[in-house]
Design an enzyme around this catalytic site. Structure first.
Site, PDB file in Angstrom:
ATOM      1  N   SER A 154      46.052  42.642  31.390  1.00  0.00           N
ATOM      2  CA  SER A 154      45.366  43.169  30.748  1.00  0.00           C
ATOM      3  C   SER A 154      44.203  43.402  31.416  1.00  0.00           C
ATOM      4  O   SER A 154      44.773  42.662  32.544  1.00  0.00           O
ATOM      5  CB  SER A 154      43.689  42.317  29.783  1.00  0.00           C
ATOM      6  OG  SER A 154      42.501  42.472  29.476  1.00  0.00           O
ATOM      7  N   TYR A 163      38.773  35.314  27.180  1.00  0.00           N
ATOM      8  CA  TYR A 163      40.171  35.166  27.413  1.00  0.00           C
ATOM      9  C   TYR A 163      40.611  36.340  28.700  1.00  0.00           C
ATOM     10  O   TYR A 163      41.390  36.678  29.462  1.00  0.00           O
ATOM     11  CB  TYR A 163      39.406  37.271  26.939  1.00  0.00           C
ATOM     12  CG  TYR A 163      40.950  38.288  26.556  1.00  0.00           C
ATOM     13  CD1 TYR A 163      41.425  38.423  25.385  1.00  0.00           C
ATOM     14  CD2 TYR A 163      40.503  39.546  27.330  1.00  0.00           C
ATOM     15  CE1 TYR A 163      42.469  39.572  24.901  1.00  0.00           C
ATOM     16  CE2 TYR A 163      41.422  40.508  27.166  1.00  0.00           C
ATOM     17  CZ  TYR A 163      42.147  39.944  25.751  1.00  0.00           C
ATOM     18  OH  TYR A 163      43.618  41.372  25.942  1.00  0.00           O
TER      19      TYR A 163
END
Ligand code: GCO
Ligand code: CA
Length: 260
Positions: A144, A157
């Protein structure tokens, strides 16, 4: 083109029932790969398999949770027995919880690390053992922007995706000698159901991302297919431990003031 040809290859895409996972699965299938999709939700899996089949791709589905190593081990045995060897593993299954660090319940933090990081390790270890025996394999970890950058409200995250980047490098280090290439893809901001809450009209985040992205738009899931095929194919046979960011240029730039 032979270098990018995936015929006679089988790819397991965790969570490949929608969004980015589905777009990457389709890219692999178009290059010739047979698909194996996992999900935790039977109805989603059925829907996805019906879609893949309607497009003429060979696809099968298995229900399991990537965090449950016992079940994962059984299901990988079942996949290899029923379908055949897994040549390509895409660790795509993931979750996000958006909550400021001061108030994030520890339980939520643990849960995100468990699915996004520990789950990828469990999958890689269990499929990796098979790949080592065969002296052949491709593992693609879906990282990501948050493997590199922080953002308000996504501490768990970011910690998981930063960890997944380093797990990629570590597995590449250990397994390159077994002819297993472990790499990652770092998607930028894509228009999927996961980003829907932050893309809605009127949410300043929507404009922020468009102006923060040199390409000037949200990513379209199909933008990921080429990189997935590259990392799954012979073309990347000497590429080990790299994260390829597919982000419209976000990580290349410091950004610009609003009057430019
Ligand atoms: C967020 C987004 C991101 C994206 C993506 C960015 O809340 O900032 O959901 O985390 O999903 O992973 O690369
Ligand atoms: Ca999605």
């Amino acid at each position: 083109m032979k270098l990018f040809d995936l015929s006679n290859k089988r790819a397991l895409i965790t969570g490949g029932t929608h969004g980015l996972g589905m777009a990457m699965a389709e890219g692999l299938a178009q290059a010739g790969a047979e698909l194996v999709i996992s999900s935790t939700t039977p109805s989603k899996l059925e829907e996805a398999l019906a879609y893949y089949k309607s497009k003429g791709y060979k696809a099968s589905g298995y229900i399991f949770d990537v965090t449950d190593e016992k079940i994962v081990a059984e299901q990988i045995e079942a996949i290899e027995k029923n379908q055949g060897p897994i040549h390509i593993l895409v660790n795509n299954a993931g979750i996000i919880k958006r909550e400021p660090a001061v108030s994030m319940p520890i339980e939520d933090f643990r849960c995100v690390i468990d699915v996004d990081l520990v789950g990828a390790f469990i999958m890689s270890q269990l499929v990796g053992r098979k790949m080592i025996e065969r002296n052949e394999g491709k593992i693609i970890n879906i990282c990501s922007m948050m493997s590199e950058l922080g953002r308000n409200s996504v501490s768990a995250y970011a910690a998981a995706k930063g960890g997944l980047k380093m797990l990629t490098k570590n597995l590449a280090t250990e397994w390159a000698k077994h002819n297993i290439q472990v790499n990652g893809i770092g998607p930028g901001y894509f228009a999927t159901s996961q980003t829907e809450p932050i893309r809605v009209d009127g949410n300043p985040f929507n404009e922020f991302i468009i102006s923060r992205t040199p390409a000037g738009r949200w990513g379209d899931p199909e933008d990921l297919a080429g990189t997935a095929v590259f990392l799954a194919s012979e073309a990347s046979r000497f590429v080990n431990g790299q994260i390829i960011y597919v982000d419209g240029g976000i990580l290349a730039t410091i950004g610009k003031p609003s009057n430019e």
